[in-house]
Design an enzyme around this catalytic site. Structure first.
Site, PDB file in Angstrom:
ATOM      1  N   ALA A  59      42.469  30.908  34.024  1.00 58.19           N
ATOM      2  CA  ALA A  59      43.327  30.360  32.983  1.00 58.19           C
ATOM      3  C   ALA A  59      42.813  29.040  32.426  1.00 58.19           C
ATOM      4  O   ALA A  59      42.219  28.229  33.125  1.00 58.19           O
ATOM      5  CB  ALA A  59      44.734  30.165  33.538  1.00 58.19           C
ATOM      6  N   GLY A 104      41.460  35.582  35.966  1.00 59.73           N
ATOM      7  CA  GLY A 104      41.362  36.664  34.995  1.00 59.73           C
ATOM      8  C   GLY A 104      40.013  37.335  34.974  1.00 59.73           C
ATOM      9  O   GLY A 104      39.903  38.517  34.627  1.00 59.73           O
ATOM     10  N   GLU A 127      45.327  31.569  41.529  1.00 56.95           N
ATOM     11  CA  GLU A 127      46.500  31.194  40.745  1.00 56.95           C
ATOM     12  C   GLU A 127      47.582  30.471  41.540  1.00 56.95           C
ATOM     13  O   GLU A 127      48.305  29.631  41.000  1.00 56.95           O
ATOM     14  CB  GLU A 127      47.097  32.454  40.079  1.00 56.95           C
ATOM     15  CG  GLU A 127      46.301  32.989  38.900  1.00 56.95           C
ATOM     16  CD  GLU A 127      45.170  33.918  39.314  1.00 56.95           C
ATOM     17  OE1 GLU A 127      44.560  34.530  38.425  1.00 56.95           O
ATOM     18  OE2 GLU A 127      44.902  34.032  40.525  1.00 56.95           O
TER      19      GLU A 127
END
Length: 253
Positions: A59, A104, A127
Protein backbone atom coordinates in the site's frame (compact mmCIF):
# COMPACT_ATOMS: atom_id res chain seq x y z
CA UNK A 1 1.09 -2.68 -16.81
CA UNK A 2 2.61 -3.54 -20.17
CA UNK A 3 1.81 -6.59 -22.30
CA UNK A 4 4.77 -8.03 -24.22
CA UNK A 5 4.24 -10.96 -26.59
CA UNK A 6 6.99 -13.26 -27.79
CA UNK A 7 5.55 -16.13 -29.81
CA UNK A 8 2.86 -17.99 -27.85
CA UNK A 9 3.96 -16.48 -24.52
CA UNK A 10 2.81 -13.09 -23.26
CA UNK A 11 4.48 -11.25 -20.37
CA UNK A 12 2.41 -8.96 -18.17
CA UNK A 13 4.92 -6.53 -16.66
CA UNK A 14 4.11 -4.21 -13.77
CA UNK A 15 5.47 -0.76 -14.55
CA UNK A 16 4.91 0.68 -11.05
CA UNK A 17 6.15 -1.38 -8.10
CA UNK A 18 3.61 -0.04 -5.60
CA UNK A 19 0.34 -1.92 -5.86
CA UNK A 20 -1.98 0.51 -4.14
CA UNK A 21 -5.72 0.50 -3.72
CA UNK A 22 -5.72 4.24 -4.40
CA UNK A 23 -4.00 3.89 -7.80
CA UNK A 24 -6.76 4.82 -10.26
CA UNK A 25 -5.04 3.26 -13.26
CA UNK A 26 -3.88 -0.14 -12.03
CA UNK A 27 -7.32 -1.85 -11.90
CA UNK A 28 -7.99 -0.71 -15.47
CA UNK A 29 -4.56 -1.87 -16.61
CA UNK A 30 -4.99 -5.29 -15.00
CA UNK A 31 -8.41 -5.80 -16.58
CA UNK A 32 -7.21 -4.62 -20.00
CA UNK A 33 -4.16 -6.90 -19.88
CA UNK A 34 -6.25 -9.89 -18.83
CA UNK A 35 -8.76 -9.20 -21.60
CA UNK A 36 -6.03 -8.94 -24.21
CA UNK A 37 -4.25 -12.20 -23.39
CA UNK A 38 -7.52 -14.05 -22.85
CA UNK A 39 -8.93 -12.98 -26.21
CA UNK A 40 -5.81 -13.62 -28.31
CA UNK A 41 -5.71 -17.24 -29.43
CA UNK A 42 -2.05 -16.92 -30.42
CA UNK A 43 -1.19 -16.44 -26.73
CA UNK A 44 -1.12 -19.80 -24.99
CA UNK A 45 0.71 -19.04 -21.72
CA UNK A 46 1.36 -15.95 -19.61
CA UNK A 47 4.19 -14.68 -17.40
CA UNK A 48 3.37 -12.18 -14.65
CA UNK A 49 6.34 -10.16 -13.46
CA UNK A 50 7.62 -6.87 -12.09
CA UNK A 51 11.09 -5.39 -11.81
CA UNK A 52 14.43 -7.03 -11.05
CA UNK A 53 14.45 -5.82 -7.45
CA UNK A 54 10.75 -5.52 -6.68
CA UNK A 55 8.04 -7.78 -8.06
CA UNK A 56 5.42 -5.67 -6.32
CA UNK A 57 5.11 -3.85 -3.02
CA UNK A 58 2.13 -2.94 -0.92
CA UNK A 59 0.00 0.00 0.00
CA UNK A 60 0.84 3.64 -0.58
CA UNK A 61 0.49 4.52 3.11
CA UNK A 62 0.77 8.27 2.55
CA UNK A 63 -2.17 8.20 0.14
CA UNK A 64 -4.29 5.89 2.30
CA UNK A 65 -3.73 7.14 5.84
CA UNK A 66 -6.76 9.45 5.84
CA UNK A 67 -9.14 7.24 3.84
CA UNK A 68 -12.60 6.73 5.26
CA UNK A 69 -14.05 3.19 5.35
CA UNK A 70 -16.25 4.07 2.38
CA UNK A 71 -13.30 5.39 0.37
CA UNK A 72 -11.16 2.36 1.20
CA UNK A 73 -13.98 0.05 0.15
CA UNK A 74 -14.56 1.88 -3.14
CA UNK A 75 -10.86 1.73 -4.03
CA UNK A 76 -10.53 -1.91 -3.08
CA UNK A 77 -13.60 -2.98 -5.06
CA UNK A 78 -11.89 -1.70 -8.21
CA UNK A 79 -8.60 -3.36 -7.38
CA UNK A 80 -10.39 -6.63 -6.64
CA UNK A 81 -11.84 -6.52 -10.14
CA UNK A 82 -8.35 -6.27 -11.62
CA UNK A 83 -6.94 -9.09 -9.50
CA UNK A 84 -9.93 -11.29 -10.28
CA UNK A 85 -9.43 -10.67 -13.99
CA UNK A 86 -5.82 -11.87 -13.75
CA UNK A 87 -6.83 -14.95 -11.74
CA UNK A 88 -9.55 -15.76 -14.30
CA UNK A 89 -7.24 -15.84 -17.34
CA UNK A 90 -8.04 -19.20 -18.93
CA UNK A 91 -4.41 -19.93 -19.74
CA UNK A 92 -1.51 -20.99 -17.52
CA UNK A 93 -0.07 -18.00 -15.66
CA UNK A 94 3.45 -18.13 -14.18
CA UNK A 95 4.53 -15.48 -11.68
CA UNK A 96 8.24 -14.63 -11.96
CA UNK A 97 9.15 -13.18 -8.57
CA UNK A 98 12.41 -11.28 -8.19
CA UNK A 99 13.15 -9.20 -5.11
CA UNK A 100 10.28 -8.13 -2.88
CA UNK A 101 6.71 -9.40 -3.20
CA UNK A 102 4.96 -7.74 -0.29
CA UNK A 103 1.36 -6.85 0.47
CA UNK A 104 -0.52 -6.30 -2.76
CA UNK A 105 2.49 -7.57 -4.70
CA UNK A 106 2.26 -10.97 -3.06
CA UNK A 107 -1.52 -10.95 -3.39
CA UNK A 108 -1.12 -10.40 -7.13
CA UNK A 109 1.37 -13.28 -7.34
CA UNK A 110 -1.25 -15.47 -5.63
CA UNK A 111 -3.47 -14.94 -8.69
CA UNK A 112 -1.00 -16.94 -10.81
CA UNK A 113 -1.07 -20.71 -11.25
CA UNK A 114 2.63 -21.26 -10.58
CA UNK A 115 5.22 -19.12 -8.80
CA UNK A 116 8.97 -19.08 -9.56
CA UNK A 117 11.02 -17.07 -7.06
CA UNK A 118 14.60 -15.92 -7.00
CA UNK A 119 16.73 -17.16 -4.11
CA UNK A 120 16.96 -13.62 -2.78
CA UNK A 121 13.24 -12.91 -2.94
CA UNK A 122 11.32 -11.82 0.14
CA UNK A 123 7.60 -12.46 0.44
CA UNK A 124 5.12 -11.29 3.04
CA UNK A 125 1.86 -9.66 4.00
CA UNK A 126 2.82 -6.86 6.43
CA UNK A 127 -0.58 -5.18 6.62
CA UNK A 128 -1.13 -5.91 10.33
CA UNK A 129 1.79 -3.61 11.11
CA UNK A 130 -0.34 -0.83 9.61
CA UNK A 131 -3.38 -1.71 11.69
CA UNK A 132 -5.22 -3.29 8.76
CA UNK A 133 -5.39 -6.70 7.06
CA UNK A 134 -4.64 -7.85 3.51
CA UNK A 135 -7.43 -6.50 1.32
CA UNK A 136 -6.95 -7.97 -2.14
CA UNK A 137 -7.06 -11.70 -1.57
CA UNK A 138 -4.42 -12.42 1.05
CA UNK A 139 -6.83 -13.81 3.64
CA UNK A 140 -8.61 -15.89 1.00
CA UNK A 141 -6.18 -17.09 -1.66
CA UNK A 142 -3.26 -17.68 0.72
CA UNK A 143 -5.08 -20.15 3.04
CA UNK A 144 -6.35 -22.05 0.02
CA UNK A 145 -2.77 -22.38 -1.20
CA UNK A 146 -0.78 -23.11 1.96
CA UNK A 147 -3.47 -24.00 4.52
CA UNK A 148 -5.05 -21.92 7.31
CA UNK A 149 -2.29 -22.39 9.88
CA UNK A 150 0.67 -21.15 7.81
CA UNK A 151 -1.51 -18.39 6.35
CA UNK A 152 -2.52 -17.14 9.78
CA UNK A 153 1.06 -17.18 11.01
CA UNK A 154 2.23 -15.16 8.02
CA UNK A 155 -0.61 -12.66 8.27
CA UNK A 156 -0.64 -12.35 12.07
CA UNK A 157 3.10 -11.74 12.32
CA UNK A 158 3.51 -9.75 9.11
CA UNK A 159 7.02 -11.14 8.74
CA UNK A 160 8.84 -11.55 5.48
CA UNK A 161 9.69 -15.06 4.33
CA UNK A 162 12.82 -15.97 2.44
CA UNK A 163 12.33 -17.77 -0.84
CA UNK A 164 13.41 -21.03 0.82
CA UNK A 165 10.83 -20.58 3.59
CA UNK A 166 8.16 -19.77 1.03
CA UNK A 167 9.03 -22.93 -0.88
CA UNK A 168 8.82 -25.00 2.28
CA UNK A 169 5.19 -24.00 2.97
CA UNK A 170 4.14 -24.15 -0.68
CA UNK A 171 3.82 -20.40 -1.21
CA UNK A 172 6.17 -20.65 -4.19
CA UNK A 173 6.69 -23.68 -6.39
CA UNK A 174 10.29 -23.26 -7.48
CA UNK A 175 13.35 -21.32 -6.33
CA UNK A 176 16.19 -20.49 -8.70
CA UNK A 177 19.19 -18.13 -8.58
CA UNK A 178 18.00 -14.54 -8.86
CA UNK A 179 19.50 -13.98 -12.30
CA UNK A 180 17.71 -17.08 -13.64
CA UNK A 181 14.15 -16.10 -12.69
CA UNK A 182 13.14 -14.74 -16.14
CA UNK A 183 14.57 -17.74 -17.99
CA UNK A 184 13.05 -20.27 -15.57
CA UNK A 185 9.62 -18.68 -15.90
CA UNK A 186 10.00 -18.53 -19.66
CA UNK A 187 10.94 -22.20 -19.96
CA UNK A 188 7.92 -23.20 -17.92
CA UNK A 189 5.56 -20.94 -19.85
CA UNK A 190 6.87 -22.32 -23.14
CA UNK A 191 6.22 -25.86 -21.92
CA UNK A 192 2.65 -24.89 -21.05
CA UNK A 193 2.25 -23.18 -24.43
CA UNK A 194 3.01 -26.48 -26.19
CA UNK A 195 0.12 -28.16 -24.38
CA UNK A 196 -3.52 -28.56 -25.37
CA UNK A 197 -5.03 -25.13 -24.78
CA UNK A 198 -8.61 -26.23 -24.15
CA UNK A 199 -7.57 -29.02 -21.78
CA UNK A 200 -5.34 -26.70 -19.76
CA UNK A 201 -8.13 -24.13 -19.53
CA UNK A 202 -10.59 -26.82 -18.47
CA UNK A 203 -8.19 -28.20 -15.85
CA UNK A 204 -7.58 -24.72 -14.44
CA UNK A 205 -11.28 -23.93 -14.24
CA UNK A 206 -12.16 -27.29 -12.73
CA UNK A 207 -9.53 -26.91 -10.02
CA UNK A 208 -10.25 -23.27 -9.21
CA UNK A 209 -14.04 -23.52 -9.23
CA UNK A 210 -14.24 -27.05 -7.87
CA UNK A 211 -12.20 -26.08 -4.82
CA UNK A 212 -15.13 -23.99 -3.64
CA UNK A 213 -17.75 -26.70 -4.20
CA UNK A 214 -18.88 -29.74 -2.20
CA UNK A 215 -17.20 -32.86 -3.57
CA UNK A 216 -20.24 -34.19 -5.50
CA UNK A 217 -20.65 -30.86 -7.31
CA UNK A 218 -16.92 -30.67 -7.97
CA UNK A 219 -16.94 -34.13 -9.47
CA UNK A 220 -19.85 -33.16 -11.68
CA UNK A 221 -17.96 -30.06 -12.83
CA UNK A 222 -14.95 -32.21 -13.68
CA UNK A 223 -17.11 -34.70 -15.61
CA UNK A 224 -18.63 -31.94 -17.74
CA UNK A 225 -15.23 -30.47 -18.60
CA UNK A 226 -13.85 -33.94 -19.36
CA UNK A 227 -16.72 -34.79 -21.70
CA UNK A 228 -16.62 -31.43 -23.45
CA UNK A 229 -12.98 -31.88 -24.47
CA UNK A 230 -13.93 -34.75 -26.77
CA UNK A 231 -15.07 -32.14 -29.27
CA UNK A 232 -11.61 -30.57 -29.61
CA UNK A 233 -8.92 -31.07 -32.22
CA UNK A 234 -6.31 -31.42 -29.49
CA UNK A 235 -8.13 -34.39 -27.98
CA UNK A 236 -7.99 -36.19 -31.31
CA UNK A 237 -4.36 -35.22 -31.84
CA UNK A 238 -3.35 -36.34 -28.37
CA UNK A 239 -5.05 -39.72 -28.51
CA UNK A 240 -3.99 -40.46 -32.08
CA UNK A 241 -0.38 -39.62 -31.18
CA UNK A 242 -0.58 -41.97 -28.21
CA UNK A 243 -1.84 -44.80 -30.41
CA UNK A 244 0.94 -44.12 -32.93
CA UNK A 245 3.50 -43.84 -30.11
CA UNK A 246 4.41 -40.36 -31.26
CA UNK A 247 4.73 -37.05 -29.49
CA UNK A 248 1.52 -35.04 -29.95
CA UNK A 249 1.56 -31.69 -31.76
CA UNK A 250 -1.27 -29.67 -30.25
CA UNK A 251 -2.83 -26.95 -32.38
CA UNK A 252 -4.40 -25.17 -29.46
CA UNK A 253 -8.02 -25.75 -30.39
Amino acid sequence: MRVEQDGPVATLRLLRPTISAVDPLLPLELCAAADRVSGDESIRAVILTGGRRVFGSGADVRAMVDCSPAEADAYTVRLHAGFTAIAAIRKPVVAAIAGFALGGGLELALCADYRVAGAGARLGLPEVSLGIIPGTGGTQRLPRLVGPGPAKKLIFTGRQLTAAEALEIGLVDEVVPDAEVPDAARRLAEDFALGPTAALAAAKQAIDEGFELPLPLGLDLERRHFSGLFGTADQRAGMQAQLARQKPAFAGR
